[in-house]
Design a protein around this motif. Structure first.
Motif, short mmCIF file in Angstrom:
data_model
loop_
_atom_site.label_atom_id
_atom_site.label_comp_id
_atom_site.label_asym_id
_atom_site.label_seq_id
_atom_site.Cartn_x
_atom_site.Cartn_y
_atom_site.Cartn_z
N PRO A 18 11.76 5.29 3.40
CA PRO A 18 11.75 6.31 2.35
C PRO A 18 11.45 7.69 2.92
O PRO A 18 10.83 7.82 3.97
N CYS A 19 11.89 8.72 2.19
CA CYS A 19 11.65 10.10 2.58
C CYS A 19 11.90 10.98 1.38
O CYS A 19 12.30 10.49 0.32
N PHE A 20 11.65 12.28 1.52
CA PHE A 20 11.96 13.19 0.42
C PHE A 20 12.55 14.47 0.96
O PHE A 20 12.42 14.80 2.14
N ASP A 21 13.21 15.19 0.07
CA ASP A 21 13.84 16.46 0.43
C ASP A 21 13.75 17.37 -0.78
O ASP A 21 13.59 16.90 -1.92
N VAL A 22 13.84 18.65 -0.56
CA VAL A 22 13.83 19.63 -1.65
C VAL A 22 15.23 20.19 -1.79
O VAL A 22 15.84 20.63 -0.79
N SER A 23 15.76 20.14 -3.01
CA SER A 23 17.11 20.65 -3.28
C SER A 23 17.04 21.55 -4.50
O SER A 23 16.98 21.07 -5.63
N GLY A 24 17.00 22.86 -4.26
CA GLY A 24 16.91 23.79 -5.37
C GLY A 24 15.61 23.60 -6.13
O GLY A 24 14.52 23.64 -5.55
N ASP A 25 15.71 23.38 -7.44
CA ASP A 25 14.50 23.20 -8.25
C ASP A 25 14.13 21.74 -8.39
O ASP A 25 13.31 21.38 -9.24
N ALA A 26 14.74 20.89 -7.58
CA ALA A 26 14.47 19.46 -7.67
C ALA A 26 13.94 18.92 -6.35
O ALA A 26 14.19 19.48 -5.28
N VAL A 27 13.19 17.83 -6.46
CA VAL A 27 12.74 17.09 -5.30
C VAL A 27 13.48 15.76 -5.27
O VAL A 27 13.47 15.01 -6.26
N GLN A 71 0.83 -1.19 0.00
CA GLN A 71 0.00 0.00 0.00
C GLN A 71 0.87 1.25 0.00
O GLN A 71 1.89 1.32 0.68
N ALA A 72 0.46 2.25 -0.76
CA ALA A 72 1.21 3.49 -0.84
C ALA A 72 1.17 4.23 0.49
O ALA A 72 0.11 4.33 1.13
N GLU A 73 2.32 4.72 0.91
CA GLU A 73 2.45 5.46 2.15
C GLU A 73 2.99 6.86 1.84
O GLU A 73 3.92 7.01 1.04
N PRO A 74 2.42 7.89 2.46
CA PRO A 74 2.96 9.24 2.24
C PRO A 74 4.38 9.34 2.81
O PRO A 74 4.70 8.74 3.84
N LEU A 75 5.20 10.14 2.12
CA LEU A 75 6.58 10.32 2.54
C LEU A 75 6.73 11.59 3.36
O LEU A 75 6.12 12.61 3.05
N ALA A 76 7.55 11.49 4.38
CA ALA A 76 7.89 12.66 5.19
C ALA A 76 9.23 13.21 4.73
O ALA A 76 9.97 12.58 3.97
N SER A 77 9.54 14.41 5.21
CA SER A 77 10.83 15.01 4.91
C SER A 77 11.94 14.18 5.54
O SER A 77 11.76 13.56 6.60
N CYS A 78 13.08 14.16 4.89
CA CYS A 78 14.19 13.34 5.36
C CYS A 78 14.82 13.93 6.62
O CYS A 78 14.83 15.14 6.83
N GLU A 79 15.34 13.03 7.47
CA GLU A 79 16.13 13.46 8.61
C GLU A 79 17.47 14.01 8.12
O GLU A 79 17.95 13.63 7.05
#
Length: 827
Positions: A781-790, A766-774
């Motif tokens: 899994p997690c995500f982060d924003v780097s300039g104009d990229a995710v 099942q798909a799980e929402p991702l939180a910002s990375c530590e």
């Protein structure tokens, strides 16, 4: 373009069209009794035959069919060939075409000139065999004299033609008359094909070491002239409304209809050979190293100390070298020089321990006075004169040389033995040089050398293939060549552009690299590289720091990235010249090795389909007339646009972007095409753009070699399935790596701003929402924003889903691996 007769002609007085009963998706018919028209089943006219017309004097025969006998001889000096064509009478012009089942006979006043026999080998592949009438055969004792056929067809204003192998000037050959005869490229090139002045040293416009007679038309077909003799393609050059092929009879013409360019290449390569899939090491940076054992070791160690992620050291003077003024010339033996390399076995071992393969050098010359001469000439293993003596000529060292007879079984066995001897010393491959110099007035074991000239590169490559493939030791090896003909794509591991001058000159310097590469790609040669900063500095100042920087940048985005010390090494810039150059070279070598998953994946695709790694822009955008003549941009795969700076002193350049959304590779706002934009390009930078839908898998940092890895010198196994994958949203896309890792993107066009919601579904869960990375990246899994990229950090296969507030959606699916993937999303 629909098939029709001219509206202004009274059709009642014209013969009814006569159909040639071919299948395979073609409509072939004679219209008006004298024009041959080849069309696709959907009505697209592929070859719109010309009508008969008078020919004034020795003017080109701009007619449907014409024949005449011609004697063609060649003067050879330094591998350049000056042709002399002596016609025996005027052109005989066909005034009617007789059709009989699958044959068409062009006739002049009732006399058959030639017979065209049609067949379809498979769907989309039309074969036309050209033969003399009434069973006539050419006189084998006079190979210079043959009946030439000119087959003419109409040009319209939209016709464009790419291909013809390694051509230095043009990406679109419309307006050019191109002869196809294997020859040295020369030192510099004239802008014409006139043989004037020092023609034997300066090449002509179309002098080429791999002039394969195969063109891709904007109409959606590939036309191939299958002959081992010289042919000529006049592509709307003698008239804006006419093109023609001129070839000796017998021969065979192939038409491969796509209708897309990629499909046409796939059909053509299925017949004439698809690119060989080389060992993975081909896609690593290579460094040259010469001047003896100690210097080779020094360069290898310095590369490791400076963190240059190279995997090959290649040493062309393993058989000896000597200085002649400013020039460093190789000794012409076929075995190791124990003076320069007394411990070559230990050198190979030391390089292997440092994570390098070791490459050497071979060419087919046998110089008088060498040990190789003693072993071959007295056995009758050399090309001979018609009087039965070894055929001698002035070689590249300005002394007498002969050529090994590559058709002689024992000579071939001797050559294979020499290459295996090098392998026994520790060589993992070699530069397989030359093969353009076969004189046309000699004799070889197979008969007159005239008939073998264009085939000579292939015979030379067969020997290397036999030496490598027949070695039963489990080693993975490769060779790289520069000359070619039909058969080369399946034989060579790597192909390089030849001996460019160390300049920005448009005739023989850096600007010639892209035209040659995309022309070779149409002919089925894909794993392509070049000498970074060039090779030939005769009468010039040598390479500059700027030239080395610009060439390195293009080298990093080429299938193969390789350095060369040049003919005059003391004049040339090199990667270790100063700290700034080392840093620049390291940066681009790291980029190149990171791109290996992409490069190897594109090579596997090329091997399976014939669609090359480097691609003419017209392969993706055939209906965009602007892209056909572009010589300073090239597509890497389906979606990366490489636009190097090839002009001295320039710090910006114009880049043409076809229809669609394009992203600057290293960041910045996207651009909607079609558009021509001006981009900044400081001497350390190369403009690169990615089309929406492009997927670029890369190794994460840390891969130092692709071979002989160790804990100290990590390689691909150290990163396993871990990848950094660049994903450019806004269109669908897919990519598969050579080892099976695959990626699929479905994507709407996103706004460049606005919040995103991101989920990850691991391998069907099942798909799980991702939180910002530590901050320490410890939780995925997690995500982060780097300039104009995710940046999205995930582990294992699964699906990343991206949504924004406007309802735009994208999904990115990874399959086949269990590593850590960093997905860099650009929108």
């Amino acid at each position: 373009m629909a098939l029709s007769t001219a509206a202004c002609v009274d059709e009642a007085v014209l013969p009814a069209p006569a159909e040639v009963d071919v299948e395979g998706g073609f409509d072939v018919r004679v219209v008006e009794g004298n024009r041959l028209v080849v069309a696709a089943a959907d009505g697209r006219v592929l070859l719109d035959g010309l009508a008969p017309a008078p020919i004034a004097g020795d003017a080109p025969p701009l007619v449907g069919f014409a024949t005449r006998q011609v004697t063609t001889t060649y003067e050879m000096q330094f591998g350049a060939f000056k042709p002399t064509l002596t016609p025996h009478g005027p052109w005989a012009v066909a005034d009617s075409l007789d059709v009989s089942e699958l044959k068409v006979s062009p006739r002049a006043s009732g006399r058959a000139l030639v017979v065209l026999s049609f067949s379809t080998a498979e769907e989309g592949h039309l074969v036309v065999d050209l033969s003399l009438p009434d069973g006539e055969v050419p006189e084998p004792s006079s190979p210079e004299r043959r009946t030439k056929l000119s087959w003419g067809f109409a040009c319209d204003t939209e016709d464009r033609f790419a291909g013809l192998g390694a051509q230095a000037f043009d990406a679109d050959h419309r307006g050019q008359t191109v002869p196809t005869f294997v020859t040295e490229g020369g030192i510099g090139r004239s802008t014409t094909d006139d043989y004037a002045g020092l023609w034997m040293l300066q090449g002509q416009r179309h002098s080429s070491h791999a002039p394969l007679p195969q063109v891709l038309s904007r109409r959606g077909y590939v036309l191939t002239v299958e002959t081992d003799r010289r042919s000529t393609l006049a592509l709307c050059s003698e008239s804006e409304t006419a093109a023609r092929v001129e070839v000796d009879i017998p021969a065979r013409i192939h038409v491969f209809d796509g209708p897309s360019p990629a499909a046409a290449l796939e059909r053509a390569s299925a017949t004439f050979g698809r690119p060989r899939m080389p060992p993975r090491v081909a896609f690593a940076p290579w460094l040259d190293a010469v001047f003896g054992s100690d210097n080779v070791r020094r360069i290898a160690q310095k590369a490791r100390d400076e963190r240059i992620p190279a995997s090959v050291i290649w040493t062309e003077d393993w058989r000896g070298g000597e200085w002649s003024g400013e020039t460093y010339a190789l000794e012409e033996e076929w075995e190791v020089d124990r003076t320069l390399y007394p411990d070559i076995e230990e050198v190979a071992d030391d390089l292997h321990a440092l994570g390098f393969d070791f490459h050497v050098y071979f060419n087919p010359f046998i110089y008088e006075g060498t040990q190789a001469w003693e072993e071959t000439a007295h056995n009758g293993w050399l090309v001979e004169t018609r009087a039965g003596e070894p055929y001698l000529f002035t070689g590249a060292k300005f002394t007498n040389t002969g050529l090994l007879d590559l058709t002689h079984p024992e000579a071939r066995e001797w050559a294979v033995g020499k290459m295996r001897d090098a392998m026994a010393l520790g060589a993992d491959g070699w530069m397989h040089d030359f093969a353009e110099w076969l004189p046309t007035d000699g004799v070889v074991a197979a008969g007159p050398s005239y008939e073998q000239h264009n085939v000579w590169p292939v015979l030379w490559q067969e020997i290397a293939r036999e030496a490598i493939d027949g070695a039963d030791d489990g080693g993975e090896r490769l060779f790289f060549a520069r000359s070619g003909w039909f058969g080369t794509p399946e034989l060579v591991d790597v192909f390089w552009a030849g001996d460019q001058q160390t300049t920005f000159a448009i005739d023989d310097g850096l600007p010639t690299i892209i035209p040659q590469g995309i022309g070779l790609g149409v002919a089925g040669i894909s794993t392509y590289g070049h000498d970074i900063a060039g090779y030939q500095s005769a009468a010039g100042p040598g390479s500059t720091k700027e030239l080395f920087f610009r060439w390195t940048e293009l080298g990093a985005w080429s299938p193969v990235m390789r350095t060369h010390h040049g003919a005059q090494p003391d004049k040339e810039w090199s990667w270790e010249k100063d700290p700034e150059t080392i840093d620049h070279f390291r940066r681009y070598a790291e980029l190149h090795v990171a791109l290996v998953p992409t490069l190897a994946g594109l090579a596997a695709h090329a091997s399976a389909t014939g669609v090359p790694i480097w691609r003419h822009l017209a392969l993706r955008f055939p209906q965009d007339a602007t892209v056909w003549p572009i010589t300073d941009q090239v597509m890497l795969g389906e979606g990366l646009m490489i636009a190097p700076v090839v002009s001295e002193g320039a710090t910006s350049r114009d880049v043409y972007l076809p229809a669609g959304r394009w992203f600057p590779f290293d960041g910045g706002a996207s651009v909607e095409g079609p558009a021509t934009i001006t981009v900044d390009a400081p001497v350390t930078e190369i403009p690169v753009f990615a089309a929406a839908g492009t997927i670029v898998p890369m190794y994460p940092p840390g891969v130092a070699t692709l071979v002989r890895e160790s804990e100290a010198i990590p390689g691909p196994s150290a990163v396993g399935d871990d990848r950094h994958v660049l994903v450019f949203l806004g269109a669908d896309g897919a990519f598969e790596e050579a080892d099976g890792l695959s990626y699929v993107l479905t994507s709407d066009v996103f706004d460049p701003e606005g919040a995103l919601s991101i989920t990850f579904s691991e391998d069907g869960a099942q798909a799980e929402p991702l939180a910002s990375c530590e901050p320490d990246g410890s939780v995925t899994p997690c995500f982060d924003v780097s300039g104009d990229a995710v940046l999205v950090f995930v582990e294992g296969p699964g699906v990343v889903a991206v949504n924004d507030a406007a309802g735009h959606e994208a999904t990115f699916t990874t399959s086949g691996g269990w590593g850590r993937t960093v997905v860099r999303l650009r929108r």
